[in-house]
Design a protein around this motif. Structure first.
Motif, short mmCIF file in Angstrom:
data_model
loop_
_atom_site.label_atom_id
_atom_site.label_comp_id
_atom_site.label_asym_id
_atom_site.label_seq_id
_atom_site.Cartn_x
_atom_site.Cartn_y
_atom_site.Cartn_z
N PRO A 233 0.83 -1.21 0.00
CA PRO A 233 0.00 0.00 0.00
C PRO A 233 0.86 1.26 0.00
O PRO A 233 1.92 1.29 0.60
N TYR A 234 0.39 2.27 -0.71
CA TYR A 234 1.05 3.57 -0.75
C TYR A 234 0.00 4.65 -0.52
O TYR A 234 -1.15 4.50 -0.93
N LEU A 235 0.40 5.73 0.12
CA LEU A 235 -0.49 6.88 0.24
C LEU A 235 -0.59 7.53 -1.14
O LEU A 235 0.42 7.73 -1.80
N MET A 236 -1.80 7.85 -1.57
CA MET A 236 -1.98 8.43 -2.91
C MET A 236 -1.55 9.88 -2.97
O MET A 236 -1.11 10.35 -4.00
N ALA A 237 -1.72 10.60 -1.88
CA ALA A 237 -1.35 12.01 -1.81
C ALA A 237 -1.96 12.78 -2.98
O ALA A 237 -3.10 12.59 -3.33
N SER A 238 -1.18 13.63 -3.59
CA SER A 238 -1.69 14.53 -4.63
C SER A 238 -1.97 13.86 -5.96
O SER A 238 -2.55 14.49 -6.85
N VAL A 239 -1.60 12.62 -6.13
CA VAL A 239 -1.87 11.92 -7.39
C VAL A 239 -3.38 11.90 -7.66
O VAL A 239 -3.83 12.03 -8.80
N SER A 240 -4.18 11.79 -6.61
CA SER A 240 -5.63 11.71 -6.79
C SER A 240 -6.21 13.02 -7.34
O SER A 240 -7.26 13.01 -7.97
N LYS A 241 -5.55 14.15 -7.13
CA LYS A 241 -6.07 15.43 -7.63
C LYS A 241 -6.17 15.42 -9.15
O LYS A 241 -7.18 15.83 -9.71
N THR A 242 -5.15 14.97 -9.81
CA THR A 242 -5.15 14.91 -11.27
C THR A 242 -6.19 13.93 -11.78
O THR A 242 -6.92 14.21 -12.74
N PHE A 243 -6.30 12.79 -11.13
CA PHE A 243 -7.28 11.78 -11.51
C PHE A 243 -8.70 12.32 -11.38
O PHE A 243 -9.52 12.19 -12.31
N VAL A 244 -9.02 12.94 -10.26
CA VAL A 244 -10.37 13.47 -10.02
C VAL A 244 -10.68 14.60 -11.01
O VAL A 244 -11.78 14.65 -11.58
N ALA A 245 -9.74 15.51 -11.21
CA ALA A 245 -9.97 16.62 -12.15
C ALA A 245 -10.22 16.09 -13.56
O ALA A 245 -11.13 16.57 -14.25
N THR A 246 -9.45 15.10 -13.99
CA THR A 246 -9.63 14.53 -15.33
C THR A 246 -10.97 13.83 -15.45
O THR A 246 -11.70 14.03 -16.44
N ALA A 247 -11.34 13.05 -14.45
CA ALA A 247 -12.64 12.35 -14.47
C ALA A 247 -13.79 13.35 -14.50
O ALA A 247 -14.76 13.19 -15.26
N LEU A 248 -13.70 14.40 -13.71
CA LEU A 248 -14.75 15.42 -13.68
C LEU A 248 -14.88 16.11 -15.03
O LEU A 248 -15.99 16.29 -15.55
N MET A 249 -13.77 16.49 -15.62
CA MET A 249 -13.82 17.15 -16.92
C MET A 249 -14.37 16.22 -18.00
O MET A 249 -15.11 16.66 -18.89
N GLN A 250 -14.07 14.94 -17.93
CA GLN A 250 -14.63 13.98 -18.89
C GLN A 250 -16.14 13.86 -18.70
O GLN A 250 -16.88 13.78 -19.68
N MET A 251 -16.60 13.86 -17.45
CA MET A 251 -18.05 13.80 -17.19
C MET A 251 -18.75 15.04 -17.74
O MET A 251 -19.80 14.94 -18.38
#
Length: 139
Positions: free
Chosen positions: A12-30
């Motif tokens: 396991p690894y802490l995701m930290a700021s990696v999730s920000k890019t993922f969420v922003a990309t998913a939101l923009m695709q939606m």
């Protein structure tokens, strides 16, 4: 590294700021899909929406209350501010809350604190982790 333990596919690894890019990309695709596909017309989110349109409680950056933006509008936190990291919301250690200490907000694995409890406690005056100057910055 100090303990010389090899990483595996299950480490396991802490995701930290990696999730920000993922969420922003998913939101923009939606948002993009909703604007171009009639089948998703029920999605009612726009990149320029105030975040309070989509929250069950009011989020306000207390350090910008009453300030006016370049367009002459009262400055509010919008979806676009969240995905571009310009909302003035700070992600910070809560008064020395380091992993493993009492009342820490950082956990190995899943958090025992619900997202709703965390958000209300961090963003709303009187919340357990609320601190206007610590949680927000002028934008």
């Amino acid at each position: 590294m100090a303990e010389n333990i090899s990483a595996t596919a299950d480490t396991p690894y802490l995701m930290a700021s990696v999730s920000k890019t993922f969420v922003a990309t998913a939101l923009m695709q939606m948002i993009d899909t909703a604007s171009t596909t009639s089948g998703m017309s029920s999605l009612s989110i726009n990149i320029n929406d105030p975040v309070n349109k989509h929250l069950p409680w009011k989020l306000d950056n207390p350090l910008i209350v009453g300030r006016i933006n370049d367009a002459g509008d009262k400055k509010v936190i919008r979806i676009s501010h969240l995905v571009s990291h310009t909302s003035g919301i700070r992600d910070r250690w809560i008064w020395g809350n380091e992993p493993g200490k009492p009342d820490s907000l950082y956990f190995p694995g899943d958090s025992p604190i619900s997202l709703d409890e965390l958000m209300r406690g961090y963003f709303l005056p009187g919340g357990k982790w609320y601190n206007a100057r610590g949680n927000f910055q002028p934008t």
